[in-house]
Design a protein around this motif. Structure first.
Motif, short mmCIF file in Angstrom:
data_model
loop_
_atom_site.label_atom_id
_atom_site.label_comp_id
_atom_site.label_asym_id
_atom_site.label_seq_id
_atom_site.Cartn_x
_atom_site.Cartn_y
_atom_site.Cartn_z
N ARG A 125 0.84 -1.20 0.00
CA ARG A 125 0.00 0.00 0.00
C ARG A 125 0.88 1.25 0.00
O ARG A 125 1.92 1.27 0.67
CB ARG A 125 -0.96 -0.01 1.18
CG ARG A 125 -0.30 -0.04 2.53
CD ARG A 125 -1.30 -0.31 3.64
NE ARG A 125 -2.31 0.71 3.71
CZ ARG A 125 -3.49 0.55 4.33
NH1 ARG A 125 -3.77 -0.60 4.92
NH2 ARG A 125 -4.37 1.52 4.34
N PRO A 126 0.47 2.32 -0.68
CA PRO A 126 1.32 3.51 -0.81
C PRO A 126 0.86 4.70 0.04
O PRO A 126 1.25 5.83 -0.25
CB PRO A 126 1.17 3.85 -2.29
CG PRO A 126 -0.24 3.49 -2.60
CD PRO A 126 -0.60 2.32 -1.71
N ASP A 127 0.09 4.45 1.09
CA ASP A 127 -0.53 5.56 1.82
C ASP A 127 0.00 5.75 3.23
O ASP A 127 -0.50 6.62 3.96
CB ASP A 127 -2.04 5.36 1.88
CG ASP A 127 -2.42 4.11 2.69
OD1 ASP A 127 -1.76 3.07 2.51
OD2 ASP A 127 -3.36 4.19 3.49
N LEU A 128 0.98 4.96 3.66
CA LEU A 128 1.40 5.03 5.06
C LEU A 128 2.41 6.12 5.34
O LEU A 128 2.69 6.43 6.50
CB LEU A 128 1.95 3.66 5.50
CG LEU A 128 0.95 2.50 5.43
CD1 LEU A 128 1.59 1.21 5.92
CD2 LEU A 128 -0.32 2.81 6.22
N GLU A 129 2.97 6.73 4.29
CA GLU A 129 3.84 7.90 4.49
C GLU A 129 3.00 9.17 4.55
O GLU A 129 3.27 10.07 5.35
CB GLU A 129 4.84 8.00 3.33
CG GLU A 129 5.78 6.82 3.20
CD GLU A 129 6.80 6.76 4.31
OE1 GLU A 129 7.40 7.80 4.61
OE2 GLU A 129 7.00 5.67 4.88
N GLU A 180 -6.49 3.94 -9.46
CA GLU A 180 -7.87 4.04 -8.99
C GLU A 180 -8.23 2.87 -8.09
O GLU A 180 -8.91 3.04 -7.07
CB GLU A 180 -8.83 4.11 -10.17
CG GLU A 180 -8.77 5.41 -10.95
CD GLU A 180 -8.99 6.64 -10.09
OE1 GLU A 180 -9.87 6.59 -9.20
OE2 GLU A 180 -8.28 7.64 -10.29
N THR A 181 -7.78 1.67 -8.45
CA THR A 181 -8.07 0.51 -7.61
C THR A 181 -7.47 0.68 -6.23
O THR A 181 -8.11 0.38 -5.21
CB THR A 181 -7.53 -0.78 -8.26
OG1 THR A 181 -8.16 -0.97 -9.52
CG2 THR A 181 -7.80 -1.99 -7.37
N ILE A 182 -6.26 1.20 -6.17
CA ILE A 182 -5.61 1.41 -4.87
C ILE A 182 -6.36 2.46 -4.06
O ILE A 182 -6.67 2.25 -2.88
CB ILE A 182 -4.14 1.81 -5.08
CG1 ILE A 182 -3.31 0.58 -5.43
CG2 ILE A 182 -3.58 2.49 -3.82
CD1 ILE A 182 -1.85 0.85 -5.65
N VAL A 183 -6.67 3.59 -4.67
CA VAL A 183 -7.33 4.68 -3.95
C VAL A 183 -8.69 4.23 -3.40
O VAL A 183 -9.08 4.61 -2.29
CB VAL A 183 -7.48 5.91 -4.87
CG1 VAL A 183 -8.37 6.97 -4.21
CG2 VAL A 183 -6.12 6.50 -5.19
N GLU A 184 -9.39 3.41 -4.16
CA GLU A 184 -10.75 3.03 -3.78
C GLU A 184 -10.82 1.85 -2.83
O GLU A 184 -11.88 1.60 -2.24
CB GLU A 184 -11.55 2.69 -5.04
CG GLU A 184 -11.78 3.89 -5.96
CD GLU A 184 -12.41 3.49 -7.29
OE1 GLU A 184 -12.69 2.27 -7.45
OE2 GLU A 184 -12.61 4.37 -8.14
N SER A 185 -9.73 1.12 -2.65
CA SER A 185 -9.85 -0.15 -1.91
C SER A 185 -8.90 -0.28 -0.73
O SER A 185 -8.69 -1.39 -0.23
CB SER A 185 -9.62 -1.33 -2.87
OG SER A 185 -8.32 -1.28 -3.43
N LEU A 186 -8.32 0.81 -0.26
CA LEU A 186 -7.40 0.72 0.87
C LEU A 186 -8.13 0.27 2.13
O LEU A 186 -9.20 0.78 2.47
CB LEU A 186 -6.73 2.08 1.12
CG LEU A 186 -5.67 2.48 0.08
CD1 LEU A 186 -5.25 3.93 0.30
CD2 LEU A 186 -4.45 1.56 0.16
N ALA A 217 -1.05 -4.71 2.64
CA ALA A 217 -1.39 -4.83 1.23
C ALA A 217 -2.30 -3.70 0.80
O ALA A 217 -3.07 -3.14 1.59
CB ALA A 217 -2.06 -6.18 0.96
N ALA A 218 -2.26 -3.37 -0.50
CA ALA A 218 -3.01 -2.25 -1.02
C ALA A 218 -4.51 -2.56 -1.14
O ALA A 218 -5.32 -1.64 -1.18
CB ALA A 218 -2.47 -1.83 -2.39
N ASN A 219 -4.87 -3.83 -1.24
CA ASN A 219 -6.30 -4.17 -1.32
C ASN A 219 -6.51 -5.57 -0.78
O ASN A 219 -5.57 -6.28 -0.50
CB ASN A 219 -6.81 -4.07 -2.76
CG ASN A 219 -6.18 -5.09 -3.68
OD1 ASN A 219 -5.09 -5.59 -3.44
ND2 ASN A 219 -6.86 -5.40 -4.77
#
Length: 374
Positions: A255-259, A331-337, A372-374
């Motif tokens: 997943r790319p959102d933890l920073e 889009e899949t990553i942004v919508e499914s975190l 994981a991203a999703n």
């Protein structure tokens, strides 16, 4: 006196190696705790609060639901209420034992596997947390990759194989578990390897850069800078093996959102991750992908040839990369975190050297794996 406890390691071995019918895992924690994190294929009877008060009435009501000819492993938070429940069950004719230290102990289990598919690699799996680390070796030398805070597990694995640990590396600054890399490297007086973009305020780091190599025996790791999950994420090539860290998993990607959880930052990091995955998928089909995490995969060890991973349909995000569809990937990553890992901000501060681990350092990382991203 007969043994009335199961060690968590024994439960892990039995679940993995024996037929599922040989062990029935009964979880007596409250339903919300069970839903958040549990042993796979366990059964929940939520009577934790009642057991604290020595109230066995609800357990007695469920006796008909329990197997009479199968060993029962009873688990709770720390092994106290489960011991009470197991004793009650034995009084009623069941072959029941308590899991020592409960889910706290389950989170500390490590199991190791010598990989036939990747020469010179030992995979060390934590079934309770979904974390995976490695001991890569050649001749009499070894490098440890992504170790947990339980550094004795790696010292023992090396001793069992008559190996000298000559380096310790993190593929990135972890957010889900407290790294044992600095401690292990410090105790052994060997280099601690980490990419500079993830080094934070750490001292005594041997920084990694793309394309350089880390020696081990007469072989070497090739460093691939694969940012996205974190700015300094790297993957290591070791012969035919790819130690992919948290860039590529068998069923998802990191997943790319933890920073930075702001949507614009997530989209930018996801785009970098897409580029990194394109680089990895250009490797030979025979490359053996060794992930840094897993979710519900039951096979051990966790290793899949890149060609097979491409051919499977279980990794939707990798399929987007294969199709060259960056927009769909992002889009899949942004919508499914999913929810962030437990205590991830506090864990990151420790792994960046910005905070010292306190007395609750073991409890910080207990819970489900959500990297994981999703």
């Amino acid at each position: 006196m007969p043994n009335t406890d199961f060690s968590p390691a024994e439960v892990a071995r039995r679940i993995e190696e024996d037929d599922a019918a040989d062990l029935f895992v009964l979880d007596v924690r409250n339903e919300d705790a069970y839903e958040e994190w549990q042993i796979d294929d366990s059964t929940n009877i939520p009577i934790y609060d009642e057991l604290l008060e020595y109230d066995y009435s609800s357990l007695e009501e469920h006796l008909d639901e329990l197997p009479e000819d199968t060993e029962i492993a009873v688990v709770c938070v720390a092994g106290i209420t489960s011991a009470r429940a197991a004793a009650f069950l034995r009084e009623h004719g069941f072959d029941a034992k308590s899991v020592d230290d409960g889910m706290n102990g389950w989170g500390r289990v490590h199991r190791q596997y010598d990989l036939d598919a990747a020469d010179g690699v030992v995979q060390i799996v934590r079934p309770g947390t979904g974390c995976v680390s490695y001991l890569a070796h050649d001749g009499e030398e070894a490098v440890v990759v992504d170790p947990s805070q339980y550094v004795d597990r790696y010292l023992n694995a090396a001793d069992e194989r008559d190996l000298e640990i000559v380096g310790v590396a993190d593929t990135h600054a972890h957010a889900d578990h407290v790294s044992g890399a600095r401690r292990l490297a410090g105790e052994l007086d060997v280099p601690y390897y980490l990419h500079g973009d993830d080094a934070g305020e750490l001292d005594n780091v041997t920084t990694l850069t793309d394309g350089e190599t880390v020696p081990v025996g007469e072989r070497e790791f090739e460093v691939l800078h694969t940012p996205g999950h974190t700015p300094g994420s790297v993957s290591f090539r070791f012969g035919d093996a790819l130690l992919a860290g948290d860039t590529l998993f068998l069923r998802s990607v990191g997943r790319p959102d933890l920073e930075d959880g702001a949507e614009d930052a997530v989209r930018e990091a996801a785009s970098r991750l897409f580029d990194s995955l394109e680089r990895l998928t250009d490797l030979d089909d025979g490359t053996v992908v060794l992930p840094g995490h897993f979710s519900d995969e039951s096979g051990r060890p966790l290793a899949t040839a890149l060609g097979d991973l491409r051919a499977e349909t279980t990794n939707e995000l990798l399929s987007d990369v294969e199709d060259g569809d960056e927009s769909a990937f992002v889009e899949t990553i942004v919508e499914s975190l999913a929810d962030e890992p437990a205590n991830y901000n506090e864990i990151k501060q420790i792994n960046w050297g910005k905070a010292q681990p306190g007395g609750n350092v073991e409890a910080l990382e207990l819970g489900p794996n959500n990297c994981a991203a999703n």
